[in-house]
Scaffold this active site. Structure first.
Site: not given
Ligand code: G6P
Length: 612
Positions: A494, A27, A491, A74, A607, A100-101, A2, A487, A510
């Protein structure tokens, strides 16, 4: 998740609002809408789908109002649809609200309002808010000086949950009211005009001066004046904060996508994050210090975060443990907050959040504080919620990160956490000075080495071309390389929607090896000279079973058995994640491009995850 934009000034509001929403697209959202105050009352234009669709709506160009609110939604309560999109109005069309919320007690509020004769036209929790405001506006506020503000405040008293809201009032067309509780909201101060947004980049091209609201603080805005009130509606004074980011840093700047631009911005982001902290002297943070006496009492460090930020914790746990001799646990915030963690005043909790607005991380921080722990927030956004909750706060200086998939924020977090660990070790005197000096020198060399790591795009692209149609990939690593494998795997998931998993290489036998067959892609990271041979043996096992293999290494490996070997510059093992992730960020990026996907705004992801 949102996005909120608001404008009050002398210009036509609608283009400014839509432009702001476009900048908040990253976002994550599924519908969009705006409301402006026109000659004949409040007009709402909204629909499901992209922000750009708003330009096509009938009558949108006829809007002339100079006061307006806007929203990208959202879906949480009710599917994405025009009816459920924001803004929402009360039954008498006197108040428009974007939110938002999540309003947790909306069932209760809705039943109450229905019993008073109100009707509802959407499935949202939000629609209760304008009606509740209207209820109080009409009911018992005759004596109040500012009926509009008083009605919003009364309504907020009834709301449970999280909210950032903007409210327009037909009878007070030259003002708007905004308030927040556990959801982000910033106010940008202009000259004869003011702006509201969920985050800074959306309005950075208009102003660099911002006010940051705390929970349950209200702002009553006109074009020339902003009055702030606490939850008792007593006037309060707030300081304006100037943000150093420039508007160009929130633009693509000739790159196809924000993600690619942000990958290439990493040398600068790391350099800026290091700032003046490192030199031959002991590390000093500008606005933060801990005493040796306090650090000596610490028995455990917790690093708590979500997603990529949590991986930054995993990538630096070893540095804290090795240099400071303090055990470190890295925990996902959403788990930590519900597990009754063993935390006391002898625990130091470090919270990492790029946005500083992640709901789970903030809740985890509040819990740790309530148990007596000292808390440090690491964030990229000045004045974000987490930085205001923590005892101490340190910033990464990555500049605005717009792409949903985090890149430069991650390597900046790794950099800052390594510096923090060295700072602790210097205070505690738990490491030999020459080890720390060498690490500091290596940190200073990192921006140049990242530049080198960014050079070998051709080999990464050619491996991406070879495997982008696959449906499963595995990432392997030992020790700190395993943290990078996690990580890299995130990536890829995502932005390419390819299923991938990361394993500690020794775990292969295992279970996961059962999944290896002809054509499965296995990517291995090998930066620790002591462990390279062991990981090579693991990779040999998957090659025998037909896997395609990519190796990322700083060791002199030239082996024809592997389909591709990417060499990165050598550095201290503790710092290697900052370099080894670079080719793997590019790998995910090129896979996503090959598949023709929206790199910056992957499906279903946001985001900033501001709700649970
Ligand atoms: C979401 C984003 C990720 C991010 C995570 C934590 O899932 O898509 O890219 O790592 O939130 O976000 P922050 O702003 O707390 O680092």
């Amino acid at each position: 998740m949102c996005g909120i934009v608001g404008y009050i000034g002398k210009q036509k509001a609608s283009p400014i609002l839509i432009n702001g929403l476009l900048r908040l697209e990253y976002r994550g959202y599924d519908s969009a809408g705006i409301a402006t105050i026109e000659q004949n009352g409040i007009t709402i234009m909204k629909d499901k789908g992209r922000v750009a669709n708003l330009y096509e709506l009938d009558g949108i160009n006829n809007l002339t109002g100079t006061v307006g609110i806007a929203h990208t939604r959202w879906a949480t309560h009710g599917k994405p649809s025009k009816e459920n999109s924001h803004p929402h109005m009360d039954n008498s069309n006197s108040f428009a609200v974007v939110h938002n919320g999540i309003i947790e007690n909306y069932h209760e509020l809705r039943s109450f309002l229905e019993s008073k004769g109100y009707s509802f036209y959407s499935d949202t929790d939000t629609e209760t808010i304008p009606n509740l405001i209207h209820y109080y506006y009409e009911k018992d506020l005759e004596a109040s000086d500012n009926k509009f503000l008083a009605a919003v405040k009364k309504a907020c008293d009834d709301l449970k949950g999280s909210f950032a809201i903007e409210v327009l009032c037909k009878d007070d067309p030259e003002h708007m009211v905004v308030v927040r509780q556990d959801s982000p909201l910033v106010i940008g101060k202009g000259m004869g005009e003011n702006y509201i947004s969920s985050d800074i980049p959306a309005i950075l091209s208009f102003t660099k001066d911002f006010y940051l609201l705390n929970d349950r603080e209200f702002a009553y805005l006109s074009k020339d004046k902003i009055q702030f009130y606490n939850n008792d509606l007593k006037l309060i004074v707030k300081e304006v904060k100037s943000i150093e980011w420039n508007a160009a840093s929130a633009e693509k700047d000739g790159y196809d996508d924000f993600m690619l631009k942000e990958i290439y911005e990493q040398p600068v982001a790391i350099r800026e994050t290091i700032g003046a902290k490192l030199n031959e002297k002991k590390i000093v943070f500008d606005d933060f210090s801990l005493s040796k006496e306090y650090l000596k009492t610490i028995q455990k460090i917790y690093i708590i975060a979500c997603g990529t930020a949590m991986h930054a914790g995993l990538g630096t746990r070893n540095t804290f443990e090795q240099l400071c001799n303090i055990p470190v646990e890295v925990e996902v915030a959403s788990e930590f907050r519900y597990k009754n963690p063993l935390v006391s005043e002898k625990t130091l909790c470090i919270f990492i959040s790029q946005s500083g607005e992640t709901a789970d991380t903030i809740a985890a921080l509040k819990l740790a504080k309530s148990k007596g722990a000292r808390t440090i927030a690491i964030s990229n956004v000045i004045g974000s919620s987490i930085t205001r909750e923590a005892d101490y706060c340190i910033y990464t200086h990555a500049g605005p990160e717009i792409a949903v998939a985090s890149t430069k924020a991650y390597t900046s977090q790794l950099t800052l956490l390594n510096i923090l660990a060295i700072y602790f070790a210097e205070l505690l005197e738990t490491s030999e000075e020459n080890i720390l000096t060498e690490l500091k020198q290596e940190l200073l060399n990192l921006p140049k080495k990242v530049e080198l790591a960014l050079k070998d795009v051709a080999s990464i692209k050619s491996f991406a071309d070879m495997v982008y149609k696959e449906s499963d990939m595995f990432f392997l690593g030992r020790g700190i390389d395993y943290a990078v494998a996690l990580e890299a795997s995130l990536k890829l998931k995502e932005i390419s929607y390819i299923h991938s998993d990361a394993y500690a290489a020794g775990e292969l036998k295992h279970g996961p090896i059962a999944l290896i067959e002809n054509g499965v892609t296995v990517i291995s990271i090998m930066t620790n000279p002591d462990l390279v041979e062991k990981t090579i043996s693991n990779v040999q096992e998957v090659i025998t079973r037909g896997a395609k293999t990519l190796i990322v290494t700083n060791q002199p490996i030239e082996d024809k058995r592997f389909d591709q070997v990417i060499h990165i510059p050598e550095t201290s093992t503790l710092l290697s994640p900052i370099l080894s992730i670079i080719p793997l960020q590019l790998f995910s990026y090129y896979i996503s491009k090959e598949k023709g996907l929206d790199v910056d705004k992957p499906r279903n992801l946001a985001k900033s995850v501001t709700v649970e």
